[in-house]
Design a protein around this motif. Sequence first.
Motif, PDB file in Angstrom:
ATOM      1  N   THR A  68       0.870  -1.179   0.000  1.00 23.42           N
ATOM      2  CA  THR A  68       0.000   0.000   0.000  1.00 23.42           C
ATOM      3  C   THR A  68       0.897   1.215   0.000  1.00 23.42           C
ATOM      4  N   GLY A  69       0.491   2.259  -0.668  1.00 22.68           N
ATOM      5  CA  GLY A  69       1.281   3.480  -0.701  1.00 22.68           C
ATOM      6  C   GLY A  69       1.569   3.912  -2.122  1.00 22.68           C
ATOM      7  N   LEU A  70       2.419   4.900  -2.223  1.00 24.30           N
ATOM      8  CA  LEU A  70       2.812   5.422  -3.531  1.00 24.30           C
ATOM      9  C   LEU A  70       3.858   4.517  -4.156  1.00 24.30           C
TER      10      LEU A  70
ATOM     11  N   VAL B  18      -0.401  15.085  -6.156  1.00 24.43           N
ATOM     12  CA  VAL B  18      -0.244  13.662  -5.849  1.00 24.43           C
ATOM     13  C   VAL B  18      -0.414  13.436  -4.348  1.00 24.43           C
ATOM     14  N   LEU B  19       0.250  14.239  -3.535  1.00 22.17           N
ATOM     15  CA  LEU B  19       0.133  14.094  -2.085  1.00 22.17           C
ATOM     16  C   LEU B  19      -1.287  14.366  -1.603  1.00 22.17           C
TER      17      LEU B  19
ATOM     18  N   TYR C 278      -3.398  11.371  -2.431  1.00 22.20           N
ATOM     19  CA  TYR C 278      -3.017  10.253  -1.563  1.00 22.20           C
ATOM     20  C   TYR C 278      -3.601  10.426  -0.161  1.00 22.20           C
TER      21      TYR C 278
ATOM     22  N   CYS D 149      -5.026  17.087   3.877  1.00 24.50           N
ATOM     23  CA  CYS D 149      -5.093  17.280   2.426  1.00 24.50           C
ATOM     24  C   CYS D 149      -4.972  18.752   2.055  1.00 24.50           C
TER      25      CYS D 149
END
Length: 86
Positions: free
Chosen positions: A28-30, A63-64, A67, A82
């Motif tokens: 899981t994750g980028l 992107v962040l 995510y 966010c």
Amino acid sequence: ERPVYSRTLERPPLPGLVEEIVELLGYTGLGCLNYKVTPGGQAQVFEFNPRFGSSLTRDVNAVLSAYLKALDARDGAVSGLCETAV
């Protein structure tokens, strides 16, 4: 110098392939997945890196933000992080 040739291809159905790979890895994750398209139009993955790829750094804030929103949606939380990533 050798000339550089490129052409635009219709994208192969990568989302299903990517989903299968990360599920098998339990990741899981980028991440950054690299692939080549065969002359027959099939995607062949040759590398997966659990980090930002250079293509993601062009708009790292977006992107962040995406995510962090996905994490909030998954956890049912509203962290407010966010907004600070934008």
